[in-house]
Design a protein around this motif. Structure first.
Motif, short mmCIF file in Angstrom:
data_model
loop_
_atom_site.label_atom_id
_atom_site.label_comp_id
_atom_site.label_asym_id
_atom_site.label_seq_id
_atom_site.Cartn_x
_atom_site.Cartn_y
_atom_site.Cartn_z
N MET A 1 24.24 38.85 44.16
CA MET A 1 25.01 38.24 43.07
C MET A 1 25.67 39.35 42.24
O MET A 1 25.02 40.34 41.90
N ARG A 2 26.93 39.14 41.93
CA ARG A 2 27.68 40.17 41.21
C ARG A 2 27.37 40.10 39.72
O ARG A 2 27.31 39.02 39.12
N THR A 3 27.13 41.29 39.09
CA THR A 3 26.87 41.37 37.66
C THR A 3 28.17 41.54 36.89
O THR A 3 29.02 42.36 37.27
N ILE A 4 28.34 40.77 35.82
CA ILE A 4 29.52 40.87 34.96
C ILE A 4 29.06 41.38 33.60
O ILE A 4 28.25 40.73 32.93
N TRP A 5 29.55 42.53 33.20
CA TRP A 5 29.19 43.09 31.91
C TRP A 5 29.94 42.35 30.81
O TRP A 5 31.13 42.10 30.91
N ALA A 6 29.23 42.00 29.75
CA ALA A 6 29.84 41.23 28.66
C ALA A 6 31.01 41.98 28.03
O ALA A 6 32.04 41.39 27.71
N GLU A 7 30.86 43.32 27.88
CA GLU A 7 31.92 44.11 27.25
C GLU A 7 33.20 44.08 28.10
O GLU A 7 34.30 43.92 27.57
N SER A 8 33.02 44.21 29.42
CA SER A 8 34.18 44.19 30.31
C SER A 8 34.85 42.83 30.29
O SER A 8 36.09 42.73 30.25
N TYR A 9 34.05 41.78 30.31
CA TYR A 9 34.59 40.42 30.30
C TYR A 9 35.38 40.17 29.02
O TYR A 9 36.46 39.57 29.05
N LEU A 10 34.84 40.65 27.89
CA LEU A 10 35.51 40.47 26.61
C LEU A 10 36.84 41.22 26.58
O LEU A 10 37.87 40.67 26.16
N VAL A 11 36.84 42.48 27.03
CA VAL A 11 38.05 43.30 26.99
C VAL A 11 39.11 42.73 27.93
O VAL A 11 40.31 42.68 27.58
N ILE A 12 38.71 42.29 29.12
CA ILE A 12 39.67 41.73 30.07
C ILE A 12 40.36 40.51 29.49
O ILE A 12 41.59 40.38 29.54
N ASN A 13 39.59 39.60 28.92
CA ASN A 13 40.19 38.39 28.34
C ASN A 13 41.04 38.71 27.12
O ASN A 13 42.09 38.10 26.91
N LEU A 14 40.59 39.67 26.32
CA LEU A 14 41.35 40.07 25.14
C LEU A 14 42.72 40.62 25.54
O LEU A 14 43.76 40.24 24.99
N CYS A 15 42.73 41.53 26.53
CA CYS A 15 43.99 42.12 26.98
C CYS A 15 44.92 41.07 27.61
O CYS A 15 46.12 41.07 27.36
N ALA A 16 44.34 40.19 28.42
CA ALA A 16 45.16 39.17 29.08
C ALA A 16 45.79 38.23 28.06
O ALA A 16 47.00 37.94 28.13
N ASP A 17 45.00 37.75 27.09
CA ASP A 17 45.55 36.83 26.09
C ASP A 17 46.61 37.51 25.23
O ASP A 17 47.65 36.92 24.93
N TYR A 18 46.36 38.75 24.83
CA TYR A 18 47.33 39.46 24.00
C TYR A 18 48.63 39.68 24.77
O TYR A 18 49.73 39.48 24.23
N LEU A 19 48.51 40.08 26.02
CA LEU A 19 49.69 40.31 26.87
C LEU A 19 50.52 39.03 27.00
O LEU A 19 51.75 39.06 26.87
N ILE A 20 49.86 37.91 27.24
CA ILE A 20 50.58 36.65 27.42
C ILE A 20 51.23 36.20 26.11
O ILE A 20 52.37 35.72 26.11
#
Length: 267
Positions: A1-20
């Protein structure tokens, strides 16, 4: 099972939403308010992270995600009259970005996108749409429009060239800036016209600070052109209408080079 780090998940979504949010604003031609976009993007990223951690149906269901997206849009753009058009652009660009990430992931043979793939996708997506928007703007016809401006209780009328290459905006408020030749505003400046003919904008602001009607009314706006960078003195008029339509979010900067054949300003 793949581990998702909370910090990475937060930054990815933050960057994607800001970009859009940024691209949707550019697509719809509205003034940029980056602080509001950052707040909206942070709200969306926190909601996505909370949904991932808790599995709350109110956050991960389609209805919950729709409400979250509308909340992001409200943070960024409410109460603009173009709100629903901006929302439509936000949803369309979100779908396009999701499709781009999925396509690149399929091409790379990944079951789930990596952080590196997401970074490449975001960069490619932004550059592609920035190029398309720039070409679309360059292809529009340039228009010369009538402008009426009121400042210090006096009014002036002149003509402005709608220049689609003019991306000048105030870095503080995010408002777009129209560049006007000082000669077009002599009737507004009246006895202060010699002051506004000063070539050094910082000296103009220093002198204006000593005159009661002008104190606190002027600001400096940075600009960049081919082979040149500098500052322009700018002000927020009491009222301004372009082609008969009032615009409360347009600043006016002063530059003798704004005049041309049949116009006295660049819009």
């Amino acid at each position: 099972m793949r581990t998702i780090w909370a910090e990475s998940y937060l930054v990815i979504n933050l960057c994607a939403d800001y970009l859009i949010l940024l691209l949707a604003s550019r697509l719809c031609g509205v003034p940029l308010h980056r602080a509001r976009y950052a707040f909206g993007a942070l709200l969306g990223a926190l909601a996505a992270l909370l949904g991932l951690i808790t599995g709350a149906p109110g956050l991960i269901s389609p209805q919950g995600r729709l409400l979250t997206a509308l909340a992001i849009c409200a943070c960024a753009w409410a109460p603009r009259r173009e709100f629903w058009r901006l929302c439509a652009a936000f949803f369309a660009l979100s779908a396009a970005l999701g499709g781009a990430v999925w396509a690149l992931g399929e091409q790379a043979g990944m079951a789930a996108p990596s952080l590196a793939l997401l970074c490449v996708s975001f960069l490619f997506f932004y550059l592609l749409f920035a190029l398309l928007l720039r070409r679309s703007a360059a292809g529009r016809e340039r228009e010369i429009l009538p402008v009426t401006l009121v400042f210090l209780g006096r009014s002036a009328s002149f003509r402005a060239l709608r220049d689609t290459g003019n991306a000048l905006c105030d870095p503080v408020s995010g408002y777009p800036v129209m560049v006007v030749a000082p000669a077009a505003l002599k009737g507004v400046f009246a006895e202060l016209a010699p002051l506004f003919s000063l070539s050094d904008p910082t000296e103009l602001l220093r002198c204006a600070a000593e005159i009661e009607p002008l104190r606190g009314r002027l600001r400096l706006v940075p600009y960049a052109a081919v082979g040149a960078r500098g500052l322009l003195a700018a002000f927020h008029p009491d009222s301004l209408s372009v082609n008969g339509r009032e615009n409360r979010e347009l600043l006016v900067a002063l530059s003798p080079s704004a005049a041309g054949d049949g116009f006295d300003a660049l819009l």
